[in-house]
Enzyme design. Structure first.
Site, PDB file in Angstrom:
ATOM      1  N   GLU A  55       0.788  -1.230   0.000  1.00 36.03           N
ATOM      2  CA  GLU A  55       0.000   0.000   0.000  1.00 36.03           C
ATOM      3  C   GLU A  55       0.825   1.288   0.000  1.00 36.03           C
ATOM      4  OE1 GLU A  55      -4.105  -1.360   2.088  1.00 36.03           O
ATOM      5  OE2 GLU A  55      -2.475  -0.946   3.478  1.00 36.03           O
TER       6      GLU A  55
HETATM    7  C1  ACM Z   1      -2.186  -5.374   4.204  1.00 35.43           C
HETATM    8  O1  ACM Z   1      -3.260  -5.809   4.661  1.00 35.43           O
HETATM    9  N1  ACM Z   1      -2.090  -4.108   3.846  1.00 35.43           N
HETATM   10  C2  ACM Z   1      -1.037  -6.227   4.054  1.00 35.43           C
END
Ligand code: ACM
Length: 669
Positions: free
Chosen positions: A315
Site C-alpha cells: 500500500e
Molecule cells: C495489508 O493488509 N495491507 C497487508
C-alpha cells in the site's frame, strides 16, 4: 458396555468420516485408528522421557499441570527433569533429537494409547510438544472418572508455515497478549508468530542504534529488546518462530517522527492516530536511507534469530514520490519508469542488506516483481491469484488472503480457504513452493480486551486447514469440535469466551445481562472494512467497548438458528418448528426487557432499534409458521420490505437471523 464403545466400533467399520464425528481433535491428525477401551487416569499418572531436552522437560511439565488442572487428581509427579526417564512410566516420551525452531523442521509424532501405557514417539522435541497437545485434547470423562480413549495416531503437518500475524502497532498489544496467544497457537500446532512491529501509528521495538525510532515513534508503548528476547524464548519453548515485520517504504510515519530525513517530504511528522493508507513514504533515492536501513536491519537481524525478515511493502500510494522534484529527477536520470519500478529498486537494495545479514526477505504481494531473486517469499493478501502467480514463476509463497480474521467473516469461510485446493492449477513442483498460510489480526478496532475474541476460536479452524490433510473439510464437524476446543483454549488465559459476559455487564451497568445477551447472541459486527463506513471516524484512542466490540464473529446462536431453519425447509419436519418458534418467541419478548435496560444504560440507547428489528422480524417468522395467517402476496411483500430493512447495519452491527426468517417467509404457503 457404554454407548461410547458402540460408537467406536462404528467408526472402525465406517472409517474416517465417522471417526471425525466422535473425536474432538483440532487440528485433526493425518492418520488415526480408534480402538476399544480406556487408559484410566489416576494420581499415579507419571511421565518418563528418553533423550529429553530442556524444551521438552518444560513443555511436558506444562502438560502435566494442565492435565492435573482438568482432572484435579493431585498427581504424585510435579515436574519433569532429566532423572525422569523411566521406561515404565504411564506416559513414555521418546525423541531422537532436539529440534530447531526454523522452517521445515520435523514436527511429526506418533501417539499410541493402550490400556497400560501411552507412548509418544517423535524425531524432535517439537514433534513431541505437538503430540502432547493432541493428548490433552483427547482427555475424556465418564461417571467413573477421566480417561484417554485407546487410539493410534500418526501425525505430521501438511504445510510447514502455519502462522498468525498480530499487529501490535495500530493498537499496542503488551506482553501478556502475546504470551497467551502463543500458548493458544501451540495448542493448535501453529508455528509462526508474525509480529507487525512498525506502522504509521507506532514503532513498537526498541532500537539502540536509532533510539528516536521507539522513543518518539511510540508514545512509550514498545517492546524493549530484553522483552523481545523473552517473547522469542517463550515462542521457541513452544516450537514457534517469531518473524518480525518492518513495513517499508510506506506505512512508515512513525519512523519519521524521530528521523524525518528518511521521508520523501520534509515533515515534521507526528505519530498517526487515524486509519487508512497514509502518504508518508521513505525516500528510496537517497543513499543515506540505505545506510540507515542497513544499520537498523543489521541490529534487528541480530535480535531476531529467524531466517526470515518481513519488509511489508504494501500500500505505498506514491504521493510523496510524485510530489518530490528530486525523486522525479532521479527517476528520469536512472530511467525508472514508474513508482512500482522505483519500489522494486528499493526492494532490491533491501534484499542485498538482508542477504548480507543472512536473512531471507519476505513481503506482501506488492513486492513481487519480475526478475527479483528467487530467494524472496511472497505473502499473498490481495487475492489468491498472487499466490498462484508467485509459485508459477518459481517463488515461495504463503496465503493470507481469506485468512484476514479482522474482517469478521465466518469460521467456515476461513476453514474452506485452502492454499492448495483440489482445483489448484499448480503443477506438483510449483505446489511445493506454497509453504502454508497466516491468519492476519490487524488491530485498528481491537484492544487487548477484545483481540482474543477476534483471533479465537476461528484461528483454530485455520490451524486445521494448514496442518490437516486437505480432505478433512466437513464444516459441521469442524464447528462441533471447535465448540470443545474453544473452551480448552480458555485454560491458557485466553479471553475470547470470558470477556463476552464481562463486556456485557459493563454495557448493562450491572449483573443483569439477560436481555442484552439475548440480543448480542444474534448480532455480529459488520464485515470487511464496513465498520469504517458507518459514520464514526475511529482512531487509536477510540473506546472499543461498545455493543459492536462485545459482539463476536460467527455468532453461534444465530448460526444454529439458521441451520435449524435450513433443516426444517429441507426436511419439512414439523417437529423442528417447536425449536424455531422457541427462538422467535424469545426474541419477540426480549424487546420490552431491552428497552428497560437501555433506559438505564445510555451506551445502549441506539441499540433499541436493533432490538426492535429483532422483535419485529421474529413476529414475521412466527406468522410465517402460523396456519392461521394468510400468506398471500400482500403479506409476503410487506414482510420482505421489513426484512430487507432489518439487514441494514445499525451501531456497526448486523442481525444474523434475517436471512433465515426470509426463508421462512418464502417457504410459507
Ligand atoms: C495489508 O493488509 N495491507 C497487508
Amino acid at each position: 458396555m457404554r454407548i461410547k464403545v458402540i460408537f467406536i466400533l462404528t467408526f472402525l467399520i465406517s472409517g474416517l468420516a465417522n471417526a471425525q464425528t466422535e473425536i474432538n481433535l483440532m487440528p485433526y491428525p493425518a492418520e488415526i485408528t480408534v480402538g476399544n477401551g480406556q487408559f484410566i487416569l489416576t494420581n499415579e499418572f507419571n511421565i518418563g522421557i528418553t533423550n529429553g531436552t530442556q524444551r521438552l522437560f518444560d513443555g511436558t511439565t506444562r502438560f502435566l499441570r494442565r492435565l492435573d488442572g482438568r482432572a484435579g487428581l493431585f498427581f504424585n509427579q510435579n515436574y519433569l527433569g532429566n532423572t525422569d526417564n523411566h521406561k515404565n512410566a504411564k506416559l513414555l516420551i521418546q525423541i531422537s533429537r532436539e529440534g530447531i525452531v526454523e522452517l521445515n523442521e520435523d514436527e511429526s509424532y506418533e501417539l499410541q494409547i493402550t490400556g497400560d501405557q501411552i507412548v509418544l514417539t517423535s524425531e524432535t522435541d517439537i514433534g513431541a510438544i505437538r503430540g502432547l497437545e493432541t493428548l490433552l485434547q483427547l482427555l475424556d470423562a465418564d461417571k467413573q472418572g477421566y480417561f484417554f480413549p485407546l487410539i493410534d495416531i500418526r501425525d505430521e503437518p501438511r504445510f510447514p508455515w502455519r502462522g498468525l500475524l498480530i499487529d501490535v502497532c495500530r493498537r499496542w498489544m503488551p506482553m501478556e497478549v502475546i504470551k497467551r496467544n502463543l500458548d493458544g497457537m501451540a495448542a493448535v500446532k501453529m508455528n509462526v508468530l508474525h509480529l507487525h512491529l512498525t506502522e504509521d501509528q507506532g514503532f513498537r521495538i526498541e532500537s539502540k542504534v536509532y533510539p528516536k525510532l521507539h522513543e518518539l515513534g511510540s508514545n512509550g508503548d514498545y517492546f524493549t529488546q530484553i522483552e523481545m528476547k523473552e517473547i522469542i524464548s517463550y515462542a521457541n519453548d513452544r516450537g514457534i518462530r517469531i518473524v518480525p515485520e518492518f513495513d517499508i517504504p510506506g506505512h512508515a510515519t512513525s519512523w519519521f517522527v524521530g528521523y524525518p530525513e528518511l521521508a520523501s517530504a520534509p515533515g515534521p511528522y507526528e505519530i498517526e492516530t487515524g486509519y487508512g493508507i497514509k502518504n508518508p513514504t521513505m525516500n528510496p533515492t537517497k543513499e543515506s536511507t540505505y545506510e540507515f536501513l542497513d544499520n537498523f536491519l543489521g541490529e534487528m537481524a541480530a535480535l531476531f534469530p529467524d531466517a526470515y525478515m518481513h519488509i511489508g511493502g504494501d500500500e505505498n500510494n506514491g504521493k510523496q514520490w510524485d510530489a518530490n522534484p528530486e525523486i522525479q529527477a532521479y527517476m528520469k536520470k536512472n530511467a525508472i519508469a514508474d513508482n512500482h519500478k522505483l519500489q522494486s529498486y528499493f526492494n532490491s537494495r533491501i534484499l542485498d542488506i538482508l542477504n548480507k545479514y543472512g536473512k531471507n526477505m519476505m513481503g506482501w504481494d506488492e513486492i513481487f516483481q519480475p526478475g527479483i531473486s528467487k530467494d524472496i517469499m511472497i505473502q499473498s493478501w490481495r487475492g489468491k491469484e498472487a499466490l498462484i502467480a508467485s509459485a508459477q514463476k518459481g517463488y515461495k509463497a504463503i496465503l493470507s488472503n481469506g485468512y484476514y480474521i479482522d474482517l469478521i467473516q465466518p469460521t467456515s469461510f476461513h476453514y474452506l480457504n485452502d492454499p492448495l485446493s483440489e482445483d489448484s492449477p499448480l503443477r506438483p513442483e510449483e505446489a511445493q513452493l506454497i509453504l502454508g498460510g497466516e491468519a492476519a489480526m490487524w488491530s485498528e478496532v481491537v484492544t487487548p480486551e477484545t483481540i482474543d475474541s477476534r483471533i479465537w476460536p476461528r484461528t483454530a479452524a485455520i490451524a486445521e486447514r494448514l496442518w490437516s490433510p486437505g480432505a478433512i473439510k466437513d464444516v459441521d464437524d469442524m464447528y462441533r469440535r471447535l465448540e470443545v476446543i474453544s473452551i480448552q483454549l480458555e485454560e491458557l488465559g485466553l479471553l475470547h469466551e470470558r470477556n463476552y459476559e464481562m463486556m456485557l455487564r459493563r454495557l448493562a451497568g450491572g449483573r443483569d445481562i439477560k436481555a442484552l445477551k439475548t440480543l448480542t447472541d444474534v448480532i455480529e459486527p459488520v464485515k470487511i472494512y464496513e465498520r469504517h463506513n458507518q459514520g464514526i471516524t475511529f482512531t487509536t484512542f477510540s473506546p472499543y467497548t461498545r455493543l459492536v466490540d462485545a459482539a463476536r464473529p460467527d455468532a453461534k446462536i444465530a448460526r444454529e438458528f439458521r441451520n435449524l431453519v435450513d433443516d426444517f425447509i429441507e426436511t419439512g419436519d414439523l417437529a423442528l418448528t417447536q425449536d424455531i418458534k422457541g427462538y422467535l418467541l424469545l426474541w419477540v419478548e426480549n424487546h420490552a426487557a431491552f428497552i428497560e435496560l437501555a433506559e438505564k444504560s445510555p451506551i445502549l440507547k441506539d441499540a433499541v432499534k436493533l432490538s426492535l428489528d429483532l422483535s419485529n422480524l421474529s413476529k414475521i417468522g412466527l406468522q410465517a409458521l402460523s396456519s392461521s395467517v394468510d400468506h398471500d402476496a400482500g403479506w409476503k411483500k410487506e414482510a420482505s420490505i421489513m426484512l430487507e430493512a432489518a439487514k441494514e447495519p445499525r451501531m456497526e452491527c448486523e442481525l444474523m437471523v434475517v436471512s433465515a426468517v426470509q426463508k421462512l417467509v418464502e417457504n410459507s404457503r
